[in-house]
Design an enzyme around this catalytic site. Structure first.
Site, PDB file in Angstrom:
ATOM      1  N   GLY A   1       2.979  -6.674 -10.091  1.00 55.15           N
ATOM      2  CA  GLY A   1       3.018  -8.074  -9.664  1.00 55.15           C
ATOM      3  C   GLY A   1       4.373  -8.432  -9.078  1.00 55.15           C
ATOM      4  O   GLY A   1       5.430  -8.048  -9.605  1.00 55.15           O
TER       5      GLY A   1
ATOM      6  N   HIS B   1       0.835  -1.194   0.000  1.00 55.87           N
ATOM      7  CA  HIS B   1       0.000   0.000   0.000  1.00 55.87           C
ATOM      8  C   HIS B   1       0.875   1.251   0.000  1.00 55.87           C
ATOM      9  O   HIS B   1       1.946   1.270   0.607  1.00 55.87           O
ATOM     10  CB  HIS B   1      -0.917   0.005   1.225  1.00 55.87           C
ATOM     11  CG  HIS B   1      -1.903  -1.120   1.221  1.00 55.87           C
ATOM     12  ND1 HIS B   1      -2.539  -1.562   2.346  1.00 55.87           N
ATOM     13  CD2 HIS B   1      -2.341  -1.912   0.205  1.00 55.87           C
ATOM     14  CE1 HIS B   1      -3.345  -2.559   2.043  1.00 55.87           C
ATOM     15  NE2 HIS B   1      -3.233  -2.796   0.748  1.00 55.87           N
ATOM     16  N   PHE B   2       0.401   2.276  -0.681  1.00 55.97           N
ATOM     17  CA  PHE B   2       1.220   3.481  -0.794  1.00 55.97           C
ATOM     18  C   PHE B   2       0.356   4.696  -1.099  1.00 55.97           C
ATOM     19  O   PHE B   2      -0.793   4.585  -1.521  1.00 55.97           O
ATOM     20  CB  PHE B   2       2.280   3.333  -1.897  1.00 55.97           C
ATOM     21  CG  PHE B   2       1.696   3.231  -3.288  1.00 55.97           C
ATOM     22  CD1 PHE B   2       1.335   4.366  -3.999  1.00 55.97           C
ATOM     23  CD2 PHE B   2       1.510   1.996  -3.896  1.00 55.97           C
ATOM     24  CE1 PHE B   2       0.792   4.277  -5.280  1.00 55.97           C
ATOM     25  CE2 PHE B   2       0.967   1.894  -5.165  1.00 55.97           C
ATOM     26  CZ  PHE B   2       0.610   3.040  -5.858  1.00 55.97           C
TER      27      PHE B   2
ATOM     28  N   HIS C   1      -3.690  -5.503 -12.361  1.00 56.78           N
ATOM     29  CA  HIS C   1      -3.872  -4.468 -11.337  1.00 56.78           C
ATOM     30  C   HIS C   1      -2.581  -3.788 -10.918  1.00 56.78           C
ATOM     31  O   HIS C   1      -2.599  -2.849 -10.119  1.00 56.78           O
ATOM     32  CB  HIS C   1      -4.540  -5.065 -10.110  1.00 56.78           C
ATOM     33  CG  HIS C   1      -3.605  -5.720  -9.122  1.00 56.78           C
ATOM     34  ND1 HIS C   1      -2.686  -6.676  -9.473  1.00 56.78           N
ATOM     35  CD2 HIS C   1      -3.479  -5.548  -7.783  1.00 56.78           C
ATOM     36  CE1 HIS C   1      -2.027  -7.052  -8.395  1.00 56.78           C
ATOM     37  NE2 HIS C   1      -2.476  -6.390  -7.355  1.00 56.78           N
TER      38      HIS C   1
ATOM     39  N   ASN D   1      -9.823  -6.342  -5.503  1.00 48.31           N
ATOM     40  CA  ASN D   1     -10.182  -7.604  -4.857  1.00 48.31           C
ATOM     41  C   ASN D   1     -11.670  -7.608  -4.536  1.00 48.31           C
ATOM     42  O   ASN D   1     -12.077  -7.158  -3.458  1.00 48.31           O
ATOM     43  CB  ASN D   1      -9.374  -7.791  -3.569  1.00 48.31           C
ATOM     44  CG  ASN D   1      -7.894  -7.962  -3.823  1.00 48.31           C
ATOM     45  OD1 ASN D   1      -7.453  -8.000  -4.957  1.00 48.31           O
ATOM     46  ND2 ASN D   1      -7.118  -8.078  -2.759  1.00 48.31           N
TER      47      ASN D   1
ATOM     48  N   SER E   1       4.097   4.276 -12.980  1.00 47.42           N
ATOM     49  CA  SER E   1       2.752   3.726 -12.950  1.00 47.42           C
ATOM     50  C   SER E   1       2.066   4.134 -14.245  1.00 47.42           C
ATOM     51  O   SER E   1       2.531   5.035 -14.953  1.00 47.42           O
ATOM     52  CB  SER E   1       1.966   4.261 -11.746  1.00 47.42           C
ATOM     53  OG  SER E   1       2.538   3.822 -10.526  1.00 47.42           O
TER      54      SER E   1
ATOM     55  N   MET F   1       7.661   1.496  -6.248  1.00 45.01           N
ATOM     56  CA  MET F   1       7.968   2.861  -5.802  1.00 45.01           C
ATOM     57  C   MET F   1       9.185   3.471  -6.493  1.00 45.01           C
ATOM     58  O   MET F   1       9.435   4.659  -6.334  1.00 45.01           O
ATOM     59  CB  MET F   1       8.157   2.897  -4.286  1.00 45.01           C
ATOM     60  CG  MET F   1       9.267   2.046  -3.759  1.00 45.01           C
ATOM     61  SD  MET F   1       9.266   2.068  -1.954  1.00 45.01           S
ATOM     62  CE  MET F   1      10.578   0.900  -1.612  1.00 45.01           C
TER      63      MET F   1
END
Length: 459
Positions: free
Chosen positions: A385, A182-183, A382, A308, A363, A359
């Site tokens: 991976g 998560h970020f 998504h 999800n 993206s 990071m």
């Protein structure tokens, strides 16, 4: 196997998967009752619980099952993107201050919590109303909801199917980022691949944006834990035999399935409310540091999507229109232009598909393409991976100061645990450029814009 297994990959990606247990998981998913079409692995596929992460499967509503392992523990983990009218030069002198303000405003890390705890009645309202609850409380606008999947509220939520333990875990976590992958990331658009779509999304070359990736926190994790156990105990009653007990499931329409879907929808709504409150904190932080209102800065929402989740949808399979329960685990909806479920502002363009990298790398903002409907039940990948497990990444980067390395490349990092950054370093992930190119070649998406990281907030 009741259907074939299909993994979408190029030569480089598949070379890294030949001995990977995620391929066995694709085959195992193909044994589930009522599965139709194919058991799919997206280009970002890697090993997960029961289903692979990057797994997509559709089960007949009449005769199929729902499996919590096909949705995952972090229910409605998703990505939200805000665009702005700022350019990199506007914020580079204040970038450290922005990173500090965001790190303070959005608690991160394992078990991160807020000082305020929701009461039972208030939490139940969140579980039913989702992002709309947060907007009604002053944490955003109706326009945000118009640019959120399902308008941030999944129908059928049943708070009574969420255990007291799950509610306890989530009661003081609304508005928190969490840990792991998560970020919260400040980015800049550094390439435009589809000018008309980019214009529709409000993205222009050189503009600053903010991307958030998080989900339903401890509440969603506990919902999955609780209902996997319930379904596992019920398997003999339904005569279901599985190659892997992590695929515990129940027939759609059975009490266990109905209970899970009600709890899953409630957890999804919690996740949308969570990202809505985080978006409000981002806007307030930018306004505080830059001394201008967020409206003046143009911090408008592009889209918020889920990774999800299970949805009841209609898809063409073998020339017939079938109602199916589509499981998307580490996979996102990617509906093309004209689909009625695409929000009105984007219906002529297609649904935005947000694909984070890691990071240290880019993206992507993409748009759903027609091939997603014919090949993947309206789905796409998504993210990048994982390429290495967390432990393997830590071993490979022993002694390396990941934050310092990123800093030398102009990427600021704020993290609750700097020693754990190796788990999320670029080495641990597939190359998102290859993942997106593969999804594009398969006809699932079209690339719209590439985003370069400027500052990263991690747990």
């Amino acid at each position: 196997m009741r259907v074939d297994g299909l993994v979408l990959a190029n030569e480089t990606l598949i070379a890294g998967l030949r001995d990977d247990p995620s391929l066995v998981q694709v085959a195992n998913v193909a044994t589930l009752p009522g599965i139709v079409g194919v058991s799919l692995g997206m280009p970002d596929i890697h090993w997960g619980y029961g289903f692979p992460v990057g797994g997509v499967a559709a089960m007949l509503v009449d005769g199929g099952v729902v499996s919590p392992g096909g949705i995952g523990f972090d229910i409605d983990c998703g990505v939200r993107l805000l665009r702005s009218d700022l350019i990199e030069a506007d914020i580079r002198p204040r970038l450290a201050g922005l990173a500090d303000a965001l790190f303070a405003a959005v608690p991160s890390g394992v078990g991160s919590r807020l000082g305020r705890k929701l009461g039972t009645r208030e939490l139940d309202e969140v579980l039913v109303e989702g992002a709309g609850w947060a907007v009604d409380g002053g944490h955003g606008t109706a326009d945000d909801l118009d640019r959120t999947e399902e308008r941030g509220q999944l129908a059928g939520a049943d708070p009574d199917q969420v255990s007291p333990r799950a509610k306890q875990r989530g009661a003081d976590q609304l508005g928190t980022l969490g840990s792991g992958n998560h970020f919260l990331e400040i980015q800049v658009v550094d390439r435009i691949d589809d000018a008309p779509a980019a214009e529709a999304f409000g993205l222009t070359l050189g503009r600053v944006a903010v991307m958030v990736h998080c989900g339903s926190r401890g509440l969603g994790h506990q919902v999955c834990t609780d209902h996997v156990a319930t379904m596992d105990r019920a398997l003999p009653r339904y005569g279901i035999e599985l190659p892997d007990r992590q695929l515990a499931c129940a027939p759609l329409g059975a009490p266990e399935a109905d209970a899970y879907l009600g709890a899953m929808a409630a957890a999804a709504n919690f996740a949308w409310a969570n990202r809505q409150i985080i978006a409000d904190a981002i806007r307030r932080s930018f306004a505080q540091v830059l001394g201008r209102s967020w409206q003046d800065l143009g911090l408008e929402q592009v889209y918020d999507l889920s990774h999800n989740i299970a949805k009841i949808e209609t898809h063409a399979v073998g020339g017939r229109e079938l109602q199916v329960c589509v499981h998307r685990k580490g996979a996102t909806r990617a509906f093309p232009a004209g689909h009625p479920a695409v929000p009105a502002p984007y219906r002529a363009i297609g649904q935005p598909v947000l694909i984070p990298g890691d990071m240290g790398r880019h993206s992507f903002v993409c748009v759903g393409a027609p091939g997603s409907m014919t090949e993947a039940f309206g789905s796409a990948c998504h993210g990048a991976g994982r390429n290495l497990s967390r432990h393997a990444a830590i071993r490979a980067l022993a002694g390396v100061d990941v934050a310092a390395e990123l800093g030398r490349r102009g990427i600021l990092v704020r993290a609750e645990r700097r020693d754990l950054l190796a788990e999320e370093a670029s080495l641990a992930y597939k190359d998102v450029e290859a993942v997106v190119a593969t999804a594009e070649r398969a006809g699932l998406v079209r690339s719209v814009a590439r985003m370069r990281p400027l500052a990263v907030i991690k747990g």
